[in-house]
Design a protein around this motif. Structure first.
Motif, mmCIF file in Angstrom:
data_model
loop_
_atom_site.group_PDB
_atom_site.id
_atom_site.type_symbol
_atom_site.label_atom_id
_atom_site.label_comp_id
_atom_site.label_asym_id
_atom_site.label_seq_id
_atom_site.Cartn_x
_atom_site.Cartn_y
_atom_site.Cartn_z
ATOM 1 N N PRO A 21 0.824 -1.204 0.000
ATOM 2 C CA PRO A 21 0.000 0.000 0.000
ATOM 3 C C PRO A 21 0.865 1.264 0.000
ATOM 4 C CG PRO A 21 -0.536 -1.463 1.848
ATOM 5 C CD PRO A 21 0.676 -2.002 1.187
ATOM 6 N N VAL A 22 0.348 2.313 -0.590
ATOM 7 C CA VAL A 22 1.085 3.572 -0.671
ATOM 8 C C VAL A 22 1.446 4.084 0.726
ATOM 9 C CG1 VAL A 22 0.942 5.998 -1.361
ATOM 10 C CG2 VAL A 22 0.096 4.222 -2.887
ATOM 11 N N HIS A 23 0.532 3.970 1.694
ATOM 12 C CA HIS A 23 0.819 4.477 3.035
ATOM 13 C C HIS A 23 2.024 3.782 3.657
ATOM 14 C CE1 HIS A 23 -0.752 1.085 5.442
ATOM 15 N NE2 HIS A 23 -1.648 0.956 4.469
ATOM 16 N N GLN A 24 2.216 2.492 3.346
ATOM 17 C CA GLN A 24 3.382 1.762 3.860
ATOM 18 C C GLN A 24 4.656 2.291 3.205
ATOM 19 O OE1 GLN A 24 3.074 -2.478 3.438
ATOM 20 N NE2 GLN A 24 5.145 -2.849 4.172
ATOM 21 N N LEU A 25 4.610 2.541 1.912
ATOM 22 C CA LEU A 25 5.757 3.091 1.197
ATOM 23 C C LEU A 25 6.132 4.463 1.741
ATOM 24 C CD1 LEU A 25 7.770 2.883 -1.190
ATOM 25 C CD2 LEU A 25 6.010 3.951 -2.599
ATOM 26 N N LEU A 26 5.129 5.298 2.010
ATOM 27 C CA LEU A 26 5.390 6.645 2.511
ATOM 28 C C LEU A 26 5.989 6.648 3.916
ATOM 29 C CD1 LEU A 26 2.191 8.450 1.192
ATOM 30 C CD2 LEU A 26 4.512 8.574 0.264
ATOM 31 N N ARG A 27 5.743 5.608 4.707
ATOM 32 C CA ARG A 27 6.303 5.523 6.055
ATOM 33 C C ARG A 27 7.737 5.017 6.075
ATOM 34 N NH1 ARG A 27 1.310 2.742 8.014
ATOM 35 N NH2 ARG A 27 2.666 0.932 7.987
ATOM 36 N N MET A 28 8.223 4.506 4.953
ATOM 37 C CA MET A 28 9.577 3.950 4.910
ATOM 38 C C MET A 28 10.612 5.054 5.014
ATOM 39 S SD MET A 28 9.490 0.944 2.153
ATOM 40 C CE MET A 28 8.906 -0.641 2.653
#
Length: 88
Positions: A21-28
């Motif tokens: 999910p995009v939200h997981q990518l943004l938290r990296m």
């Protein structure tokens, strides 16, 4: 006679893929690890201008990384793009 010296080709090597999910990518952040869908011994995919052309293995060349081609993928004549500017 035509020469190929000035023709550039974009070469890409894909180690593997994944979906998230995009939200997981943004938290990296720095140091985050993305799990790929491949094992260490699996071949990488080699693309020329976004067309899969070969498979290979990652190799270490001193301090650099390279790819050793293990298989060149031939396309069937009916899959090749048609030329419209005359014979080869």
């Amino acid at each position: 006679m035509a020469t190929f010296d000035d023709i550039s080709i974009d070469i890409s090597v894909v180690l593997g893929t994944t979906t998230m999910p995009v939200h997981q990518l943004l938290r990296m952040g720095r140091g985050a690890v993305i799990d790929l869908d491949v094992a260490e011994e699996d071949d990488v995919s080699i693309y020329a201008n976004k067309t899969l052309v070969a498979k290979g293995q990652v190799v270490l060349l001193g301090e650099r990384i390279g790819v050793s081609i293990t298989e060149v993928l031939l396309r069937a004549p009916d899959v090749r793009p048609m030329r419209t500017d005359g014979p080869l």
